[in-house]
Every structure is written in structure tokens, then in C-alpha cells.
Enzyme design. Structure first.
Site, PDB file in Angstrom:
ATOM      1  N   LYS A 212       1.916  -3.714   7.073  1.00 38.78           N
ATOM      2  CA  LYS A 212       2.240  -3.871   5.650  1.00 38.78           C
ATOM      3  C   LYS A 212       3.722  -3.565   5.404  1.00 38.78           C
ATOM      4  CE  LYS A 212      -0.349  -4.683   2.727  1.00 38.78           C
ATOM      5  NZ  LYS A 212      -0.755  -5.992   2.152  1.00 38.78           N
TER       6      LYS A 212
ATOM      7  N   THR B  63       0.827  -1.202   0.000  1.00 33.38           N
ATOM      8  CA  THR B  63       0.000   0.000   0.000  1.00 33.38           C
ATOM      9  C   THR B  63       0.859   1.248   0.000  1.00 33.38           C
ATOM     10  OG1 THR B  63      -1.583   1.287   1.318  1.00 33.38           O
ATOM     11  CG2 THR B  63      -0.125  -0.182   2.519  1.00 33.38           C
ATOM     12  N   ASP B  64       0.320   2.344  -0.565  1.00 31.75           N
ATOM     13  CA  ASP B  64       1.031   3.621  -0.517  1.00 31.75           C
ATOM     14  C   ASP B  64       1.116   4.161   0.907  1.00 31.75           C
ATOM     15  OD1 ASP B  64      -1.639   4.311  -0.138  1.00 31.75           O
ATOM     16  OD2 ASP B  64      -1.741   5.721  -1.808  1.00 31.75           O
TER      17      ASP B  64
ATOM     18  N   TYR C  62      -2.209  -0.606  10.686  1.00 34.67           N
ATOM     19  CA  TYR C  62      -2.349  -1.293   9.402  1.00 34.67           C
ATOM     20  C   TYR C  62      -1.123  -1.090   8.531  1.00 34.67           C
ATOM     21  CZ  TYR C  62      -3.449  -1.514   4.431  1.00 34.67           C
ATOM     22  OH  TYR C  62      -3.392  -1.744   3.077  1.00 34.67           O
TER      23      TYR C  62
END
Length: 337
Positions: free
Chosen positions: A159, A131-132, A155
């Protein structure tokens, strides 16, 4: 039937995963597509109705953290390609249950990597979808793949940790991993905890769009078909050991997004738009924006094909025609993720 390539997609019943699975099944009838998914709350069996009877599609219900199951899959299915999408992704929930995100996002990735690396027939590509948000909130800069990562919520922290695991297998073993860092992906069949389907579902129930705080925030959006196209480009043309940002540069302010959806769903005059917005207390950690450069991916030939206007039109139309696809949970009244 003998297949030329065996592809394992983890999280293939989720939003992005189901679109990827359907694309692979339909475009590559000579490939066997194996979907490993535990069917969590954000998955619907209806997402894969169009392919469930296809000869080249196999569904395995199971947990990516189940070491015995994952090892068995790699020992028996001769997996050539892995797309690892299985993850917990809801930012709000990650503050409430960080250990769950740690288990699924980090431990699940470790289990998958170990089994893939130790398999008698190792995969030739392992694509990890990140994810960015691992970059953290922008302080004015545009992030490229060499920018430092500063995750700012549980979160994105999990990641980022999973990314380090993935890349360690390249550094230590030259295991053929590739990392894709995506903008916010949207489109049909997305679960209603994410911002666009949540706003749409609220409006369909004649509720207001709830927005965190009053500080202007924006997100960069990418239509799901373009995200799938990016993953396939990375698979075919990407270099192992590399990271690729996946985005189009479509930045939309959250208030602008809400008012656009109100116009499309409720068809009210501009003077009444503010009556459909409700501002609620902000999160402890506020991420204002995540601008990324996808020039590295564009050099492989990828281009987004679906404009923001067309993507939103398709999305709104799908949710209008499929109001019973997802149940309407009370958590919809939570602020946007």
C-alpha cells in the site's frame, strides 16, 4: 440516458466499495457509477442487490491489472472520477503470498494510473484509498499526514508503494490525485477474515475468539458509513496532491473487543467471559497500535456520525440476521488480522 458525471469505483463489490457504490448510486441518480471488480473470495454479489437494477449502475467484471481492459474503460466510458479501492488487504495472507499483494496492490495501481492519465478525457479526481498501517506501529506518537511511513508487513508495504506511485503522478504530471489513509473500517457485509466479523462468526458457531499473543494490542475503528462520508468529503472539498487521514480516534483493545462481542452474542456473566477467549502464538512482527490525527480532514467539515456503541450494535444485528451471507470457512480459526 445521459449522465452528468461518470464515476469508476475499483473493488466496488468488496466491503467498503459496495457501501460506497450503493451510496453513490442512490444519492446521485444523475451520475453513472461503474464498478470494476473481479469478484474475489471476499466479495459477494449480494452486497449490491439493492442497486443492480438501477439505470445509473454498471458492473464490469475484470482485473484491475488487465491493461487492455482498463485502457478500454477509460477510452470508452469518459470517466470523470476514480475511487481506487481494489486491493488485497488481509495481513496474515500477505506473509504467505507477498507476490500476489505486490501484483494487485502495486501493479494494479500502476495500470490504473497509466490508463487514467493517458485517456483522451482525463478524470478530474483520482482518489486512492490507502491504510493507516503504512505508518507502522506507533512508538507513542500520533501520526499526522507528514509523519514518515514505515510499513511493517507485506500488505502495508504494498500500500505504501502504491501511494508513492499515486503521488508521483501528481509530482510529475499534476494529475489530480488524492490519498486517503483509513483506520480499520467495520460494519455490515465485511468478509469474515477481518477481526469483528470473524469474532462474530466464531461465536455464532460456538467457538472461542482467537487472539494473537498476550501483548496488549489495540486498533482504531471507523464505521463504514463514516468512511464513505469521508471519501465523499475528500472528493468534494479535498485538495489535489494531498493526503488525508481518515479516522475518528475510537481505539479499542483487541481483548476488550472480544469480550464486548462475547457479551453481546452470548449474554454470559463476566465470570465466564474468559472461557470464550483463546490466546494463540503471535505474528513475527507485532503492530501494537496505529493512532492517527484526522484534524486535516475535520477542517474540511467531516465528522464521524456513528458512535462505537451504535456501530457495533448495527454490525452485530446485521450478522445475526444474515448468518448465511458468508460461508463459514475453516480459516476463521486463524488469529485476528
Amino acid at each position: 440516458m445521459e449522465f452528468s458525471t461518470n464515476v469508476l469505483v475499483t473493488g466496488g463489490s468488496g466491503f467498503i466499495g459496495s457501501h460506497l457504490v450503493c451510496d453513490l448510486v442512490n444519492k446521485h441518480p444523475d451520475w453513472r457509477i461503474i464498478n470494476l471488480d473481479m469478484l474475489d473470495y471476499c466479495c459477494s454479489p449480494r452486497s449490491l442487490e439493492s442497486v443492480e437494477d438501477k439505470l445509473n449502475y454498471t458492473f464490469i467484471r475484470g482485473d484491475v491489472c488487465d491493461q487492455c481492459l482498463v485502457a478500454h474503460i477509460f477510452d470508452t466510458e469518459s470517466v470523470d472520477i476514480v475511487f481506487h479501492l481494489a486491493a488485497k488487504t488481509h495481513v496474515e495472507a500477505s506473509f504467505l503470498s507477498p507476490s500476489t499483494f505486490q501484483r494487485v496492490n502495486v501493479e494494479g495501481t500502476r495500470v490504473l494510473l497509466r490508463a487514467a492519465h493517458q485517456a483522451r478525457r482525463r478524470p478530474r479526481r483520482f482518489v486512492y484509498v490507502s491504510t493507516d498501517e503504512v505508518y507502522g506501529s506507533s512508538r507513542g506518537q500520533v501520526f499526522d499526514e507528514d509523519s514518515p511511513i514505515r510499513p511493517s508487513n507485506p500488505y502495508s508495504a504494498t500500500k505504501a508503494a502504491a501511494e508513492y506511485l499515486v503521488r508521483s503522478y501528481w509530482d510529475e504530471y499534476k494529475f489530480p490525485v488524492i490519498v486517503a489513509r483509513c483506520n480499520n473500517v467495520y460494519g455490515p457485509r465485511q468478509f469474515t477474515e477481518k477481526v469483528i466479523p470473524r469474532f462474530l462468526s466464531l461465536l455464532q458457531e460456538n467457538n472461542k475468539c482467537t487472539i494473537h499473543g498476550t501483548v496488549p494490542k489495540s486498533r482504531h475503528f471507523l464505521f463504514v458509513d463514516d468512511a464513505v462520508g469521508a471519501f465523499l468529503t475528500i472528493l468534494e472539498k479535498g485538495s489535489v496532491g494531498e493526503v488525508y487521514n481518515v479516522g475518528e480516534g475510537c481505539e479499542v483493545h483487541i481483548v476488550q473487543l472480544a469480550t464486548q462481542l462475547v457479551k453481546m452474542v452470548k449474554n454470559v456473566p463476566d465470570a465466564e467471559l474468559k472461557h470464550w477467549l483463546e490466546f494463540v502464538p503471535d505474528r513475527p512482527c507485532v503492530e501494537l497500535r496505529y493512532p492517527i490525527s484526522s484534524e486535516k480532514l475535520r477542517q474540511l467539515g467531516w465528522r464521524a456520525q456513528v458512535s462505537w456503541a451504535e456501530g457495533v450494535r448495527q454490525t452485530v444485528k446485521w450478522y445475526d440476521n444474515n448468518r448465511d451471507f458468508w460461508p463459514i470457512p475453516s480459516s476463521l480459526k486463524m488469529p485476528e488480522p
